[in-house]
Scaffold this active site. Structure first.
Site, PDB file in Angstrom:
ATOM      1  N   LYS A 204       3.678   5.848  -1.780  1.00 48.29           N
ATOM      2  CA  LYS A 204       4.826   5.943  -2.138  1.00 48.29           C
ATOM      3  C   LYS A 204       5.429   7.760  -2.331  1.00 48.29           C
ATOM      4  O   LYS A 204       4.212   8.305  -2.470  1.00 48.29           O
ATOM      5  CB  LYS A 204       5.362   5.262  -3.216  1.00 48.29           C
ATOM      6  CG  LYS A 204       5.513   3.873  -2.791  1.00 48.29           C
ATOM      7  CD  LYS A 204       6.175   2.699  -3.821  1.00 48.29           C
ATOM      8  CE  LYS A 204       6.309   1.560  -3.216  1.00 48.29           C
ATOM      9  NZ  LYS A 204       6.645   0.386  -4.201  1.00 48.29           N
ATOM     10  N   ARG A 237      -0.677  -3.887  -4.192  1.00 43.03           N
ATOM     11  CA  ARG A 237      -0.234  -4.016  -3.098  1.00 43.03           C
ATOM     12  C   ARG A 237      -0.168  -2.875  -2.224  1.00 43.03           C
ATOM     13  O   ARG A 237       0.082  -1.720  -2.622  1.00 43.03           O
ATOM     14  CB  ARG A 237       1.350  -4.446  -3.342  1.00 43.03           C
ATOM     15  CG  ARG A 237       2.291  -4.678  -1.803  1.00 43.03           C
ATOM     16  CD  ARG A 237       3.789  -4.853  -2.237  1.00 43.03           C
ATOM     17  NE  ARG A 237       4.460  -5.007  -1.186  1.00 43.03           N
ATOM     18  CZ  ARG A 237       5.110  -4.099  -0.588  1.00 43.03           C
ATOM     19  NH1 ARG A 237       4.863  -2.877  -0.932  1.00 43.03           N
ATOM     20  NH2 ARG A 237       5.715  -3.962   0.728  1.00 43.03           N
TER      21      ARG A 237
END
Ligand code: 7PM
Length: 261
Positions: A204, A237
Site C-alpha cells: 500500500k 492479508r
C-alpha cells in the site's frame, strides 16, 4: 491470507478466460507457499476507483470461488460489501466474509447473519472516492475503537456469533501515512476488544513512502506484516505469501526460542 484480486475485464471472452486461469494459478501458488486463506475480491476499493455493478462483481468472483472450492479445499474468504455476492459465495461454501464496509451496506448484515459465517469488519473513514482527501481524526485510536464497539454490538444484536467477528483497522482507508504507521506500532491497543485482528498493508501507499516503486515494496511490506503480528495481528492479508510466511516463521522461532523447530 493471500490476496486474489480479479481485475476489471475487457469485452473479449478470451481475456476473461485468460484472467480466470491466471487467477486460479495464482491461488494455487499462494496455497503452495503456505497461505491458509485465499481472499477473493472483485471490487477495486482503490481511492477514486469506479463502482462495480453487482452483476459484474458476481461474474468476477463466484466462478472462481466455485472452482477453488472444488480443486483445493482451502479456506476462501470473499472480499465484498454486497449482500448478493455474500449470499452467492456462501452458497458455494466460502469460509469468511471480508467486508471493507463492515456490513453497513443495505442487506449485507442480514446476508452475513443468514450465512452463519465468520466476518471481518474493517474500519474506513469516508468513502473510497474521497477517503484519502485530507483524512483527519481527533483521536485515531479512540475513533476506530468506538466504531468497532458499535459495529460489533450491531452485528451481535443481528445474530452474528461474538466468536465469529474479526476486526481490521483498515490500513490506507481514510488514513494518512502517519496514521497507518501508528496503527501498526500500537496495534496492541485493539487487543482490549478481544477479537482476532486482521491487517492488510501489503504494497500500500504508506509502504510506497519507504519504497517508491511498487515492485520494490516486498521487503518493507514483509517487515510491516511481521511487526503487525508481533503487535497482535492474527491474520495478515498479503500479496507475497512465500516471503511473508518465511519471515513470520523466523519471527516465531525467535519468540518461541526455537521450541517449534
Ligand atoms: C486497489 C487498491 C485494489 C486497494 C485493492 C486495494 C483490505 C481489504 C483491501 C484491507 C481487508 C488492497 C486493497 N484492502 N480487506 N481489502 N483489509 N480486510 O490493497 O486492508 O488489497 S483492497
Amino acid at each position: 491470507m493471500g490476496i486474489l484480486n480479479i481485475t476489471p475485464d475487457s469485452f473479449s471472452d478470451g481475456g476473461r478466460f485468460l484472467r480466470f486461469d491466471n487467477a486460479l494459478f495464482q491461488a494455487e501458488k499462494m496455497l503452495e507457499e503456505g497461505a491458509d486463506i485465499i481472499d477473493v475480491g472483485g471490487e477495486s476499493t482503490r481511492p477514486g476507483a469506479q463502482l462495480v455493478s453487482t452483476e459484474e462483481e458476481m461474474y468476477r468472483v463466484l466462478p472462481l470461488i466455485e472452482k477453488l472450492k472444488a480443486k483445493t479445499g482451502a479456506a476462501i474468504s470473499v472480499d465484498t460489501s454486497k449482500a448478493e455476492v455474500m449470499r452467492g459465495a456462501a452458497d458455494l461454501g466460502v469460509d469468511l466474509i471480508n467486508d471493507v464496509r463492515a456490513l453497513q451496506v443495505e442487506g449485507a448484515l442480514k446476508a452475513a447473519v443468514d450465512s452463519g459465517l465468520p466476518v471481518c469488519l474493517m474500519h474506513m473513514k469516508g468513502k473510497p472516492k474521497n477517503m484519502q482527501e485530507n483524512p483527519s481524526y481527533e483521536d485515531l485510536f479512540s475513533e476506530i475503537i468506538n466504531f468497532f464497539k458499535e459495529r460489533v454490538s450491531d452485528c451481535i444484536q443481528a445474530g452474528i456469533a461474538p466468536e465469529n467477528i474479526i476486526l481490521d483497522p483498515g490500513f490506507g482507508f481514510g488514513k494518512t501515512a502517519q496514521h497507518n504507521l501508528a496503527l501498526i506500532n500500537r496495534l496492541s491497543e485493539f487487543e482490549a476488544l478481544n477479537k482476532p485482528l486482521l491487517v492488510g498493508l501489503s504494497r500500500k501507499s504508506t509502504i510506497g513512502l519507504i519504497e517508491k516503486n511498487t515492485t520494490d515494496r516486498l521487503i518493507a511490506s514483509v517487515v510491516g506484516a511481521v511487526m503487525a503480528v508481533q503487535n497482535g495481528a492474527s491474520i495478515v492479508r498479503v500479496h507475497d505469501v512465500a516471503q511473508t510466511v518465511s519471515a513470520l516463521a523466523m519471527a516465531r522461532a525467535v519468540t518461541t526460542e526455537g521450541k517449534g523447530l
